[in-house]
Design an enzyme around this catalytic site. Structure first.
Site, PDB file in Angstrom:
ATOM      1  N   ARG A 195      21.385  33.490  21.997  1.00  0.00           N
ATOM      2  CA  ARG A 195      22.022  34.166  23.204  1.00  0.00           C
ATOM      3  C   ARG A 195      21.233  33.226  24.382  1.00  0.00           C
ATOM      4  O   ARG A 195      20.034  32.938  24.503  1.00  0.00           O
ATOM      5  CB  ARG A 195      21.644  35.450  23.424  1.00  0.00           C
ATOM      6  CG  ARG A 195      21.689  36.039  24.545  1.00  0.00           C
ATOM      7  CD  ARG A 195      21.503  37.476  24.998  1.00  0.00           C
ATOM      8  NE  ARG A 195      21.914  37.881  26.488  1.00  0.00           N
ATOM      9  CZ  ARG A 195      20.828  38.479  27.242  1.00  0.00           C
ATOM     10  NH1 ARG A 195      19.559  38.869  26.607  1.00  0.00           N
ATOM     11  NH2 ARG A 195      21.108  38.780  28.265  1.00  0.00           N
TER      12      ARG A 195
ATOM     13  N   TYR B 291      12.627  47.632  26.758  1.00  0.00           N
ATOM     14  CA  TYR B 291      11.513  47.199  27.018  1.00  0.00           C
ATOM     15  C   TYR B 291      10.636  48.590  27.314  1.00  0.00           C
ATOM     16  O   TYR B 291       9.443  48.718  27.255  1.00  0.00           O
ATOM     17  CB  TYR B 291      11.007  46.193  28.078  1.00  0.00           C
ATOM     18  CG  TYR B 291      11.673  44.940  27.370  1.00  0.00           C
ATOM     19  CD1 TYR B 291      10.967  43.983  26.731  1.00  0.00           C
ATOM     20  CD2 TYR B 291      12.805  44.261  27.996  1.00  0.00           C
ATOM     21  CE1 TYR B 291      11.349  42.648  26.314  1.00  0.00           C
ATOM     22  CE2 TYR B 291      13.265  43.161  27.716  1.00  0.00           C
ATOM     23  CZ  TYR B 291      12.547  42.283  26.920  1.00  0.00           C
ATOM     24  OH  TYR B 291      13.190  41.177  26.510  1.00  0.00           O
TER      25      TYR B 291
ATOM     26  N   GLU C 111      17.970  41.730  23.530  1.00  0.00           N
ATOM     27  CA  GLU C 111      16.472  41.415  23.704  1.00  0.00           C
ATOM     28  C   GLU C 111      15.732  42.539  23.233  1.00  0.00           C
ATOM     29  O   GLU C 111      15.928  43.859  23.929  1.00  0.00           O
ATOM     30  CB  GLU C 111      16.346  41.205  25.292  1.00  0.00           C
ATOM     31  CG  GLU C 111      16.624  39.909  25.886  1.00  0.00           C
ATOM     32  CD  GLU C 111      16.281  40.211  27.602  1.00  0.00           C
ATOM     33  OE1 GLU C 111      15.166  40.481  27.569  1.00  0.00           O
ATOM     34  OE2 GLU C 111      17.199  39.224  28.212  1.00  0.00           O
TER      35      GLU C 111
ATOM     36  N   ASN D 185      19.188  45.812  25.957  1.00  0.00           N
ATOM     37  CA  ASN D 185      17.897  45.259  26.305  1.00  0.00           C
ATOM     38  C   ASN D 185      16.734  46.568  26.172  1.00  0.00           C
ATOM     39  O   ASN D 185      16.766  47.564  27.188  1.00  0.00           O
ATOM     40  CB  ASN D 185      17.601  44.438  27.410  1.00  0.00           C
ATOM     41  CG  ASN D 185      18.265  42.968  27.407  1.00  0.00           C
ATOM     42  OD1 ASN D 185      18.991  42.810  26.374  1.00  0.00           O
ATOM     43  ND2 ASN D 185      17.798  42.273  28.280  1.00  0.00           N
TER      44      ASN D 185
HETATM   45  C1  FCB Z   1      13.845  41.172  30.532  1.00  0.00           C
HETATM   46  C2  FCB Z   1      14.637  39.737  30.976  1.00  0.00           C
HETATM   47  C3  FCB Z   1      14.096  38.636  30.347  1.00  0.00           C
HETATM   48  C4  FCB Z   1      12.672  38.569  30.292  1.00  0.00           C
HETATM   49  C5  FCB Z   1      12.275  39.958  29.640  1.00  0.00           C
HETATM   50  C6  FCB Z   1      10.556  39.821  29.156  1.00  0.00           C
HETATM   51  O1  FCB Z   1      13.982  42.265  31.315  1.00  0.00           O
HETATM   52  O2  FCB Z   1      16.138  40.053  30.803  1.00  0.00           O
HETATM   53  O3  FCB Z   1      14.526  37.494  31.140  1.00  0.00           O
HETATM   54  O4  FCB Z   1      12.092  38.272  31.383  1.00  0.00           O
HETATM   55  O5  FCB Z   1      12.472  40.983  30.127  1.00  0.00           O
END
Ligand code: FCB
Length: 450
Positions: free
Chosen positions: A75, A295, A352, A293
């Site tokens: 990607r 985190y 991600e 994504n």
């Molecule tokens: C996400 C972003 C990516 C990177 C990661 C750690 O929020 O999409 O670009 O910075 O965090």
């Protein structure tokens, strides 16, 4: 534990401004991240993406690395100002030619490309006309999408319009930490709407232009949000934060309406001059899949002293794993099953997940990043668990292939499977790259998740 599908995508992800460098080459225009990173005090150490990991020149070597390590998917994002240096109008053929070569190189190595159209590098010329505050930016985005689709849709099967609108808005428009650096929650709602409108218009172009086999989606940054206690004030604060982070995007995309309880944050989302008739229909134009994504894990405590939000975020216990945030990889399971449970059945790709570790190359040449391995292993297990409960998850793109510019945090933290020595641009596979190769091999051999 459930097995992952046989055609599961085992990939990694990058974004143009974070890895490419070559900031002034081949006719590339300026983006808001060039402006922001070159403004004193905005990024750690004044770091910029001028050179980054030099992926613009070194992509053939990087694609070879992916192939050597068994990855079957990649990607990456396209830099809007490489294609349209002024954001609209004249097309820069050299920019299109570059991505054409990247796509062909991937395909030659048996790696499936997934393209993100907007990973935050808005052309500065459009910012000068109001950026995402300006409704016209949505139309310009759709025009840009069309130019790229006309060139690449015959060979790229998976497309994403935006990457993480929450981060653009939350960090760039509300909290001022990212480009373009605004601190205005109330106006941020207007930018949310225009980003989503641009997404919807781009999906419509996609339907008109792309072959039936190609698919389009959007990537959201999904967070697990929980109240600090059962006290009504904490519960209400968590609900508001969940609205800001998750629902203000999921609801219009998957339900066709904005949440009704977010006026405190985004009053313009109930202004008919901003959200015009039929806009929500455009935004809800069906996507083929959702990119997730993951985190963030927020524990929310009400605190009337905090302006606008009236709440503070408490880090969950544990090591700082993602850009200074104590992420809990198991929360990926909650996000994937939430979409499935609260919205609808929809194919998903984990576009991600990743962990930042203070990596260095040992004298023996190894980068011993065991915490990243542990983190990613829990992510794979979380996906398998969600799949076991019926979630349709089709791929994993580890953030990131390479160490790179972590936006406002500059080069101070590293997320890559491959270590980048920024003095020489040498790539060194970390222990996690070898671990990932092993996981991919085991799954491809049908042995199930480890
Ligand atoms: C996400 C972003 C990516 C990177 C990661 C750690 O929020 O999409 O670009 O910075 O965090």
């Amino acid at each position: 534990m459930a097995a992952l599908p046989a055609d599961f995508r085992w990939g990694s992800a990058t974004a143009a401004y974070q890895v490419e460098g070559a900031a002034r080459e081949d006719g590339r225009g300026q983006s808001i991240w060039d402006t922001f990173s070159h403004t004193p005090g905005r990024t750690f150490n004044g770091d910029t993406g001028d050179v980054a990991a030099d992926h613009y020149h070194r992509y053939p070597e990087d694609v070879r690395l992916m192939a050597d390590f068994g990855l079957n998917a990649y990607r990456f994002s396209i830099s809007w100002p490489r294609i349209l240096p002024q954001g609209r109008g004249t097309v820069n053929q050299a920019g299109l030619d570059h991505y054409d070569r990247v796509v062909d190189t991937l395909l030659e190595h048996g790696i499936e490309p997934m393209v993100t159209l907007f990973h935050w590098d808005l052309p500065q010329a459009l910012e000068d006309e109001g950026g995402w505050f300006n409704r016209d930016t949505a139309h310009h985005f759709a025009d840009y999408a069309q130019v790229v689709l006309e060139r690449l849709a015959d060979r790229v099967p998976l497309w994403l319009t935006h990457n993480e609108p929450w981060t653009v808005i939350g960090q760039g428009y509300s909290r001022g930490l990212h480009a373009p650096g605004y601190r205005d929650y109330h106006k941020a709602g207007t930018a949310i709407h225009h980003m989503l409108l641009g997404h919807g218009e781009a999906v419509q172009r996609f339907r008109a232009l792309a072959p039936g086999s190609a698919q389009v989606g959007i990537t959201l940054s999904m967070a697990v949000v929980r109240p600090w206690s059962d006290a009504p004030a904490d519960v209400a604060a968590a609900r508001l934060l969940d609205g800001e982070q998750n629902r203000v995007y999921l609801d219009p995309l998957l339900r066709g309406s904005y949440p009704q309880d977010l006026d405190q944050l985004f009053p313009t989302l109930s202004d008919p001059a901003v959200v015009r008739e039929a806009d929500l229909e455009v935004i809800g134009t069906g996507i083929d899949f959702l990119g997730v994504n993951y985190y963030l894990n927020h524990i929310v405590k009400a605190d009337p002293a905090v302006p606008v939000l009236g709440a503070r975020l408490i880090d969950p216990p544990g090591p700082m794993m993602s850009a200074g945030i104590a992420a809990k990889p198991a929360g990926l399971y909650d996000c994937l099953t939430r979409v499935h449970r609260e919205y609808r059945e929809l194919p998903m790709y984990v576009t991600e997940v990743g962990a930042s570790v203070h990596d260095y190359v040992d004298p023996d040449g190894r980068v011993k990043d065991q915490p990243r391995i542990d983190y990613l292993r829990t992510c794979v297990e979380s996906i398998a668990r969600a799949v076991g409960e019926g979630a349709d998850v089709r791929g994993l793109y580890v953030w990131s292939l390479l160490d790179n510019l972590e936006w406002d945090l500059g080069y101070s933290i590293r997320f890559g499977l491959f270590y980048v020595d920024y003095r020489t641009q040498e790539r060194v596979p970390k222990d996690s790259a070898y671990w990932y190769r092993q996981v991919i091999a085991e799954h491809t051999a049908g042995e199930g998740p480890r």
